[in-house]
Motif scaffolding. Structure first.
Motif, mmCIF file in Angstrom:
data_model
loop_
_atom_site.group_PDB
_atom_site.id
_atom_site.type_symbol
_atom_site.label_atom_id
_atom_site.label_comp_id
_atom_site.label_asym_id
_atom_site.label_seq_id
_atom_site.Cartn_x
_atom_site.Cartn_y
_atom_site.Cartn_z
ATOM 1 N N GLU A 14 0.230 -24.643 24.111
ATOM 2 C CA GLU A 14 1.793 -24.699 23.889
ATOM 3 C C GLU A 14 2.177 -24.102 22.601
ATOM 4 O OE1 GLU A 14 3.622 -25.711 26.290
ATOM 5 O OE2 GLU A 14 2.504 -27.410 27.506
ATOM 6 N N GLU A 15 1.755 -24.210 21.680
ATOM 7 C CA GLU A 15 1.928 -23.535 20.480
ATOM 8 C C GLU A 15 2.130 -22.073 20.510
ATOM 9 O OE1 GLU A 15 1.515 -23.928 15.590
ATOM 10 O OE2 GLU A 15 0.356 -25.385 16.906
ATOM 11 N N LEU A 16 1.087 -21.393 21.156
ATOM 12 C CA LEU A 16 0.886 -20.147 21.357
ATOM 13 C C LEU A 16 1.956 -19.492 22.349
ATOM 14 C CD1 LEU A 16 -0.611 -17.450 21.139
ATOM 15 C CD2 LEU A 16 -2.340 -18.265 23.027
ATOM 16 N N ALA A 17 2.117 -20.324 23.320
ATOM 17 C CA ALA A 17 3.054 -20.007 24.312
ATOM 18 C C ALA A 17 4.493 -19.878 23.620
ATOM 19 C CB ALA A 17 3.211 -20.975 25.537
ATOM 20 N N ASP A 18 4.704 -20.818 22.795
ATOM 21 C CA ASP A 18 6.208 -20.772 22.065
ATOM 22 C C ASP A 18 6.202 -19.515 21.339
ATOM 23 O OD1 ASP A 18 7.033 -23.161 23.233
ATOM 24 O OD2 ASP A 18 6.749 -24.323 21.564
ATOM 25 N N PHE A 19 5.061 -19.187 20.438
ATOM 26 C CA PHE A 19 5.054 -17.798 19.588
ATOM 27 C C PHE A 19 5.239 -16.525 20.629
ATOM 28 C CE2 PHE A 19 2.739 -14.444 17.808
ATOM 29 C CZ PHE A 19 3.440 -14.446 16.771
ATOM 30 N N LEU A 20 4.532 -16.496 21.573
ATOM 31 C CA LEU A 20 4.378 -15.487 22.509
ATOM 32 C C LEU A 20 5.872 -15.200 22.960
ATOM 33 C CD1 LEU A 20 1.123 -15.634 24.380
ATOM 34 C CD2 LEU A 20 1.556 -14.100 22.587
ATOM 35 N N GLN A 21 6.480 -16.289 23.364
ATOM 36 C CA GLN A 21 7.998 -16.162 24.065
ATOM 37 C C GLN A 21 8.822 -15.869 23.195
ATOM 38 O OE1 GLN A 21 8.931 -16.706 27.122
ATOM 39 N NE2 GLN A 21 11.039 -16.028 26.687
#
Length: 294
Positions: A64-71
């Motif tokens: 989830e943390e990685l996805a937020d960063f990628l977004q």
């Protein structure tokens, strides 16, 4: 167009669809290819990003943390490319605001931006605090004006100002006869309150809890999502509400509405924020407008 590596792009799409099949369809690749790319990314990073027990797919906290960063990275890279590729083209400002702040802060901001004549399009999305935070997190809005609580580790932000949050009734309401009031004096009066997810409701509930009162203790609870309608009902003498003073400044000045003399935790001042994606490249652009809102 995106600057993301294919493995990261595949993972980002998966976090949105929560389905290997739908991810494959969106990326025009096979389902086994999606599975292989996710496994390769997990091996590359040494992290477990996805738990999949058919038919349930769950993104791990690290995922989830990685996805937020990628977004955030994806949206900002697109904005940066547009600025570099078309430096002389009018750009778009796209922001969100809570309903309460749409009544007095957002108009000031739009007037300021429009007066500069630098932008081809200004888009303002009105909702509650939860919706505004989601819009910024997912990149649908560049920034947002909010008053509710939020995780300050997940967003960049600046405090615009501290705004009084007060108890208000019609000038004809019986409660105006009191020189001081406590929460226990209010529970028999209809309470006009915002919907779940609203920052104003969250602040109100917190004030009440501090005095061992719950919103459910009120004999009549009227839930309304629009501040304008709440003001209309107050002017008609229906119930009590807690609102930002700026939201009812004209009605207070004209003595149509009256601020109640609350004791204890019956009133407070709450910070209003401009928030944006954490570590945003455009941080300075967003913050330069704050001075007109103070």
């Amino acid at each position: 167009m995106t600057l993301l590596d294919q493995l990261y792009l595949t993972f980002l799409v998966l976090t949105r669809t929560h389905s290997y099949t739908k991810t494959a369809e969106k990326l025009y690749i096979s389902q086994p290819a999606v599975t292989q790319q996710i496994q390769r990314l997990e091996e590359k990073l040494g992290l477990k990003l996805v738990h999949y027990h058919r038919p349930n797919l769950k993104i791990t906290p690290a995922g989830e943390e990685l996805a937020d960063f990628l977004q955030r990275t994806s949206v900002q890279s697109q904005q940066l490319l547009e600025r570099i590729q078309t430096p002389n083209k009018f750009q778009e400002v796209n922001f969100s605001t809570t309903r309460s702040l749409s009544e007095f802060l957002a108009p000031q901001l739009i007037e300021e931006i429009a007066a500069r004549g630098e932008f081809r399009k200004i888009s303002c999305h009105v909702g509650n605090t939860e919706q505004a935070l989601t819009a910024v997190r997912t990149g649908k809005s560049q920034f947002a004006l909010v008053e509710g609580n939020f995780d300050k580790k997940k967003f960049g932000y600046k405090i615009i100002r501290s705004e009084p949050f007060i108890a208000v009734v019609s000038k004809k309401h019986p409660l105006t006869r009191y020189k001081s009031l406590t929460w226990s004096d209010l529970v028999k009066t209809p309470l006009l309150v915002r919907e779940e997810g609203s920052g104003s409701r969250e602040i109100l509930a917190s004030l009440a809890r501090a005095e061992n009162v719950s919103l459910s203790d009120f004999e009549h609870l009227i839930v309304i999502s629009e501040p304008l309608l709440i003001k209309r009902l107050l002017l008609d003498g229906i119930g009590i509400s807690f609102l930002y003073r700026s939201l009812v400044a004209d009605q207070l000045k004209n003595s149509q509405l009256v601020e109640l003399p609350m004791l204890d935790n019956g009133q407070t001042a709450h910070d209003l924020y401009l928030i944006y994606a954490r570590d945003s490249y455009f941080k300075k652009d967003y913050e330069e407008w704050i001075s007109v809102l103070k």
